[in-house]
Write a protein that holds these residues in place. Sequence first.
Motif, PDB file in Angstrom:
ATOM      1  N   GLY A   1       0.834  -1.195   0.000  1.00  0.00           N
ATOM      2  CA  GLY A   1       0.000   0.000   0.000  1.00  0.00           C
ATOM      3  C   GLY A   1       0.866   1.241   0.000  1.00  0.00           C
ATOM      4  O   GLY A   1       1.925   1.277  -0.611  1.00  0.00           O
ATOM      5  N   PHE A   2       0.404   2.264   0.748  1.00  0.00           N
ATOM      6  CA  PHE A   2       1.127   3.543   0.743  1.00  0.00           C
ATOM      7  C   PHE A   2       1.457   3.963   2.167  1.00  0.00           C
ATOM      8  O   PHE A   2       0.591   3.983   3.041  1.00  0.00           O
ATOM      9  CB  PHE A   2       0.278   4.619   0.057  1.00  0.00           C
ATOM     10  N   LEU A   3       2.730   4.285   2.386  1.00  0.00           N
ATOM     11  CA  LEU A   3       3.185   4.783   3.685  1.00  0.00           C
ATOM     12  C   LEU A   3       3.354   6.295   3.555  1.00  0.00           C
ATOM     13  O   LEU A   3       4.082   6.777   2.688  1.00  0.00           O
ATOM     14  CB  LEU A   3       4.516   4.146   4.069  1.00  0.00           C
ATOM     15  N   HIS A   4       2.659   7.033   4.386  1.00  0.00           N
ATOM     16  CA  HIS A   4       2.794   8.495   4.409  1.00  0.00           C
ATOM     17  C   HIS A   4       3.778   8.835   5.522  1.00  0.00           C
ATOM     18  O   HIS A   4       3.576   8.450   6.674  1.00  0.00           O
ATOM     19  CB  HIS A   4       1.439   9.156   4.680  1.00  0.00           C
ATOM     20  N   VAL A   5       4.837   9.526   5.172  1.00  0.00           N
ATOM     21  CA  VAL A   5       5.876   9.872   6.159  1.00  0.00           C
ATOM     22  C   VAL A   5       6.097  11.379   6.147  1.00  0.00           C
ATOM     23  O   VAL A   5       6.244  11.979   5.082  1.00  0.00           O
ATOM     24  CB  VAL A   5       7.222   9.171   5.837  1.00  0.00           C
TER      25      VAL A   5
ATOM     26  N   GLU B   1      19.991  22.795  13.214  1.00  0.00           N
ATOM     27  CA  GLU B   1      18.656  22.273  13.555  1.00  0.00           C
ATOM     28  C   GLU B   1      17.712  22.397  12.364  1.00  0.00           C
ATOM     29  O   GLU B   1      16.842  23.282  12.332  1.00  0.00           O
ATOM     30  CB  GLU B   1      18.087  23.003  14.785  1.00  0.00           C
ATOM     31  N   PRO B   2      17.876  21.530  11.352  1.00  0.00           N
ATOM     32  CA  PRO B   2      16.994  21.627  10.176  1.00  0.00           C
ATOM     33  C   PRO B   2      15.545  21.303  10.538  1.00  0.00           C
ATOM     34  O   PRO B   2      15.297  20.405  11.344  1.00  0.00           O
ATOM     35  CB  PRO B   2      17.568  20.572   9.226  1.00  0.00           C
ATOM     36  N   LYS B   3      14.605  22.065   9.961  1.00  0.00           N
ATOM     37  CA  LYS B   3      13.179  21.807  10.166  1.00  0.00           C
ATOM     38  C   LYS B   3      12.555  21.638   8.777  1.00  0.00           C
ATOM     39  O   LYS B   3      12.201  22.608   8.128  1.00  0.00           O
ATOM     40  CB  LYS B   3      12.522  22.971  10.929  1.00  0.00           C
ATOM     41  N   TRP B   4      12.466  20.382   8.336  1.00  0.00           N
ATOM     42  CA  TRP B   4      11.951  20.130   6.985  1.00  0.00           C
ATOM     43  C   TRP B   4      10.417  20.171   6.952  1.00  0.00           C
ATOM     44  O   TRP B   4       9.830  20.817   6.112  1.00  0.00           O
ATOM     45  CB  TRP B   4      12.436  18.770   6.480  1.00  0.00           C
ATOM     46  N   ASP B   5       9.772  19.440   7.879  1.00  0.00           N
ATOM     47  CA  ASP B   5       8.302  19.315   7.895  1.00  0.00           C
ATOM     48  C   ASP B   5       7.776  18.974   6.497  1.00  0.00           C
ATOM     49  O   ASP B   5       6.876  19.623   5.974  1.00  0.00           O
ATOM     50  CB  ASP B   5       7.641  20.600   8.428  1.00  0.00           C
ATOM     51  N   GLU B   6       8.362  17.958   5.893  1.00  0.00           N
ATOM     52  CA  GLU B   6       7.975  17.556   4.537  1.00  0.00           C
ATOM     53  C   GLU B   6       7.317  16.177   4.570  1.00  0.00           C
ATOM     54  O   GLU B   6       7.798  15.263   5.237  1.00  0.00           O
ATOM     55  CB  GLU B   6       9.204  17.531   3.626  1.00  0.00           C
ATOM     56  N   GLU B   7       6.212  16.068   3.834  1.00  0.00           N
ATOM     57  CA  GLU B   7       5.457  14.815   3.811  1.00  0.00           C
ATOM     58  C   GLU B   7       5.680  14.090   2.486  1.00  0.00           C
ATOM     59  O   GLU B   7       5.712  14.699   1.425  1.00  0.00           O
ATOM     60  CB  GLU B   7       3.961  15.108   3.994  1.00  0.00           C
ATOM     61  N   PHE B   8       5.825  12.751   2.580  1.00  0.00           N
ATOM     62  CA  PHE B   8       6.027  11.927   1.384  1.00  0.00           C
ATOM     63  C   PHE B   8       5.056  10.756   1.396  1.00  0.00           C
ATOM     64  O   PHE B   8       4.682  10.255   2.459  1.00  0.00           O
ATOM     65  CB  PHE B   8       7.462  11.375   1.357  1.00  0.00           C
ATOM     66  N   GLU B   9       4.687  10.332   0.208  1.00  0.00           N
ATOM     67  CA  GLU B   9       3.865   9.130   0.061  1.00  0.00           C
ATOM     68  C   GLU B   9       4.731   8.078  -0.627  1.00  0.00           C
ATOM     69  O   GLU B   9       5.214   8.281  -1.736  1.00  0.00           O
ATOM     70  CB  GLU B   9       2.636   9.445  -0.790  1.00  0.00           C
ATOM     71  N   ILE B  10       4.959   6.963   0.077  1.00  0.00           N
ATOM     72  CA  ILE B  10       5.873   5.936  -0.419  1.00  0.00           C
ATOM     73  C   ILE B  10       5.093   4.655  -0.674  1.00  0.00           C
ATOM     74  O   ILE B  10       4.367   4.180   0.204  1.00  0.00           O
ATOM     75  CB  ILE B  10       6.981   5.665   0.627  1.00  0.00           C
TER      76      ILE B  10
ATOM     77  N   PHE C   1       9.999  12.163  13.125  1.00  0.00           N
ATOM     78  CA  PHE C   1       9.168  11.918  11.948  1.00  0.00           C
ATOM     79  C   PHE C   1       7.816  11.351  12.377  1.00  0.00           C
ATOM     80  O   PHE C   1       7.657  10.877  13.501  1.00  0.00           O
ATOM     81  CB  PHE C   1       9.870  10.936  10.987  1.00  0.00           C
ATOM     82  N   SER C   2       6.832  11.418  11.476  1.00  0.00           N
ATOM     83  CA  SER C   2       5.526  10.813  11.713  1.00  0.00           C
ATOM     84  C   SER C   2       5.180   9.947  10.526  1.00  0.00           C
ATOM     85  O   SER C   2       5.653  10.196   9.416  1.00  0.00           O
ATOM     86  CB  SER C   2       4.442  11.887  11.875  1.00  0.00           C
ATOM     87  N   MET C   3       4.330   8.933  10.757  1.00  0.00           N
ATOM     88  CA  MET C   3       3.915   8.117   9.613  1.00  0.00           C
ATOM     89  C   MET C   3       2.523   7.545   9.836  1.00  0.00           C
ATOM     90  O   MET C   3       2.068   7.386  10.965  1.00  0.00           O
ATOM     91  CB  MET C   3       4.918   7.002   9.346  1.00  0.00           C
ATOM     92  N   LYS C   4       1.853   7.258   8.727  1.00  0.00           N
ATOM     93  CA  LYS C   4       0.607   6.482   8.747  1.00  0.00           C
ATOM     94  C   LYS C   4       0.543   5.693   7.449  1.00  0.00           C
ATOM     95  O   LYS C   4       1.246   6.000   6.484  1.00  0.00           O
ATOM     96  CB  LYS C   4      -0.618   7.387   8.927  1.00  0.00           C
ATOM     97  N   PHE C   5      -0.303   4.675   7.440  1.00  0.00           N
ATOM     98  CA  PHE C   5      -0.297   3.729   6.332  1.00  0.00           C
ATOM     99  C   PHE C   5      -1.700   3.578   5.749  1.00  0.00           C
ATOM    100  O   PHE C   5      -2.687   3.567   6.473  1.00  0.00           O
ATOM    101  CB  PHE C   5       0.204   2.381   6.859  1.00  0.00           C
ATOM    102  N   THR C   6      -1.771   3.492   4.408  1.00  0.00           N
ATOM    103  CA  THR C   6      -3.042   3.194   3.731  1.00  0.00           C
ATOM    104  C   THR C   6      -2.842   1.912   2.949  1.00  0.00           C
ATOM    105  O   THR C   6      -1.939   1.829   2.106  1.00  0.00           O
ATOM    106  CB  THR C   6      -3.415   4.309   2.720  1.00  0.00           C
ATOM    107  N   SER C   7      -3.650   0.889   3.242  1.00  0.00           N
ATOM    108  CA  SER C   7      -3.485  -0.387   2.552  1.00  0.00           C
ATOM    109  C   SER C   7      -3.836  -0.233   1.078  1.00  0.00           C
ATOM    110  O   SER C   7      -4.576   0.680   0.696  1.00  0.00           O
ATOM    111  CB  SER C   7      -4.369  -1.462   3.186  1.00  0.00           C
ATOM    112  N   ARG C   8      -3.331  -1.147   0.260  1.00  0.00           N
ATOM    113  CA  ARG C   8      -3.549  -1.032  -1.180  1.00  0.00           C
ATOM    114  C   ARG C   8      -5.033  -1.108  -1.526  1.00  0.00           C
ATOM    115  O   ARG C   8      -5.528  -0.374  -2.373  1.00  0.00           O
ATOM    116  CB  ARG C   8      -2.781  -2.135  -1.917  1.00  0.00           C
ATOM    117  N   ASP C   9      -5.784  -1.991  -0.843  1.00  0.00           N
ATOM    118  CA  ASP C   9      -7.204  -2.087  -1.192  1.00  0.00           C
ATOM    119  C   ASP C   9      -7.956  -0.810  -0.821  1.00  0.00           C
ATOM    120  O   ASP C   9      -8.901  -0.420  -1.500  1.00  0.00           O
ATOM    121  CB  ASP C   9      -7.874  -3.330  -0.583  1.00  0.00           C
TER     122      ASP C   9
END
Length: 859
Positions: free
Chosen positions: A504-508, A548-557, A622-630
Amino acid sequence: MEPLSHRGLPRLSWIDTLYSNFSYGAEDYDAEGHEEQKGPPEGSETMPYIDESPTMSPQLSARSQGGGESISPTPPEGLAPGVEAGKGLEMRKLVLSGFLASEEIYINQLEALLLPMKPLKATATTSQPVLTIQQIETIFYKIQDIYEIHKEFYDNLCPKVQQWDSQVTMGHLFQKLASQLGVYKAFVDNYKVALETAEKCSQSNNQFQKISEELKVKGPKDSKDSHTSVTMEALLYKPIDRVTRSTLVLHDLLKHTPVDHPDYPLLQDALRISQNFLSSINEDIDPRRTAVTTPKGETRQLVKDGFLVEMSESSRKLRHVFLFTDVLLCAKLKKTSAGKHQQYDCKWYIPLADLVFPSPEESEASPQVHPFPDHELEDMKMKISALKSEIQKEKANKGQSRAIERLKKKMFENEFLLLLNSPTIPFRIHNRNGKSYLFLLSSDYERSEWREAIQKLQKKDLQAFVLSSVELQVLTGSCFKLRTVHNIPVTSNKDDDESPGLYGFLHVIVHSAKGFKQSANLYCTLEVDSFGYFVSKAKTRVFRDTTEPKWDEEFEIELEGSQSLRILCYEKCYDKTKVNKDNNEIVDKIMGKGQIQLDPQTVETKNWHTDVIEMNGIKVEFSMKFTSRDMSLKRTPSKKQTGVFGVKISVVTKRERSKVPYIVRQCIEEVEKRGIEEVGIYRISGVATDIQALKAVFDANNKDILLMLSDMDINAIAGTLKLYFRELPEPLLTDRLYPAFMEGIALSDPAAKENCMMHLLRSLPDPNLITFLFLLEHLKRVAEKEPINKMSLHNLATVFGPTLLRPSEVESKTHLTSAADIWSHDVMAQVQVLLYYLQHPPISFAELKRNTLYFSTDV
């Protein structure tokens, strides 16, 4: 180091009084004796887990609590129906009972270690001290604290196990125990100094020597004997052994704790902390890693080992590489007949004193590595997925074990080929007196780990040497016993109950980092595993000149059976002279790296899960959440008529009076202008917040679109294009034609396939067809730059195939059930469909419409 236990010197009378309170002891009581340990040395990063409670003698009882009953490690009989929820909770009690019994022994051992401390301290202030206060504090460092932690843990756990019921909770006790591992870290850091101090004091002081040889340890209550003699050296090793034992027990407890039990998340957290702690322990503390002595007479120990792909005589060979304290040895496992003991065959070795890493210039002059063709790797993946599916079907139908074994053997062969042929990152090492060697790794992470481990050892005063044939035989012979990595990393070697990984998709979101000693230009990359090897999936922007880098960038993997996420932190190098042409992607300095397991229970929630990963003193939040493929297949039908995202392509082109939507044209134009040579274009994720900003601008038809596009990171523009196609109310190649595309790509006859695939294109609505052909030509132009951007037609088909061609929700429900199956069958076929058109000679809209085919226009 010579053992402390083999020196027979007379005991002084005052020492005899130390043990007057002991009753006398059991033979072989030590449930944690080293001889009984199975598997590789503990403390290694690849620690094996066992599905059994710790080894123990049957007579062991729990420490008496006011005359409470002893706890037997044998299964409880006559359980009333409903008292415990099945075998899992019975096993849970067994695991806890066994652990409690071994915890009693451990506390007795710590008591025995502490017993001489007070008399020794008392003599330290007299005119004839046995040891100085500083020596005592060094040898017994943190033992009192460890004793108190475990005594409290034991006293709280014991009544819970004695008064057992199915609802008993004790996860908080293990969580608290894990949270106090900082005390163990301090002990471990001091361990070597403690041993050395004890050894020196023993050599210079007969009184202390006698104490250290025979510390009396109480045996468990109700055992035949009640004390045994143990050396101080052996007892000082016990805390190191204990963390591993606790971690094994946590693993077993989790296996037998229902997911909805209140203990589950607490035990999970405790296991995570314990595993992180174990992987951070300095590996050379384990005396059982000794192989032979080095030329300087020191103990040679195994520091790291693992399977690596070596380029040898222009072909790829899988090797088992062993890094000892003074030598790197490359071996392969000999083929032996059934029942014979397996052995390693040494291919070559380099003393670390002679090992050097080639400079970028030297690497550039070396022969270049030719990557394995992508389409062949994709074919292997398809075969593996199909075989996995067949094995599952056979198991579900209770098929013959012989048939299942045959399928597993085929799957192993394909997985082995994939493992051998997928790595592309070169890791070159050179013997200053001779040959150079080349390994291929799948990730910058592994390369950095090996390089760092070697360089750390090279800081010591090492000497060059040549091993005689006998010495080499002894060293190679020790590899089988000492190795910590036992199996080739393929899924065929995993147990059936192990996690198949996430699809599925991991949002980080990469938030920020702290702990840098000086300002630098910093960025992070994200890697996930896929089919046994790691792939770089995302990269933050470079945060300039900061600590002290502050990216606060979100990715979908996108995840393909993934089990781990890695975060690497780099310092950006802008000096063109330092570019390493040999490495296809990264030339920058790794500042830190860390890895976490993608645990389904933790990740598969709708909420964000925030965590901190520690790497060489640097902390990345970092933070993450997951969305299953279905779940990701679900497309929400849109009644929206304004904007472009989520609106039918025909509505957009009609409103714009265009043949191809404006958003598609502009994004493609920008990518071709300044992103066509970007490494990993379309594969590396753009920052989610940038993509959302672009989405809002396109939806509002803002007049500043062009200005914003020219300033935006190119990966965000590529990500916006992918998002547009993903959010269409139905995929570009339509729900209606999806089953026919699946059937067409499966045809074997080339002429039939050509007819069918062209007919399907002709059947698309005009806006869909024109847009698809426009995108197709763009992707072909991107692939022309593959030597620079590393994006082949196959890579691009993998990225875009599942976006342009997805089953409708109804189709996916009737077609296949599990997320893994959807990946195995549909996604592979979706990739193949797009690849077919990408590999096809140019397709003209007018030509397509002119041609007629011999079969019906109904699909």
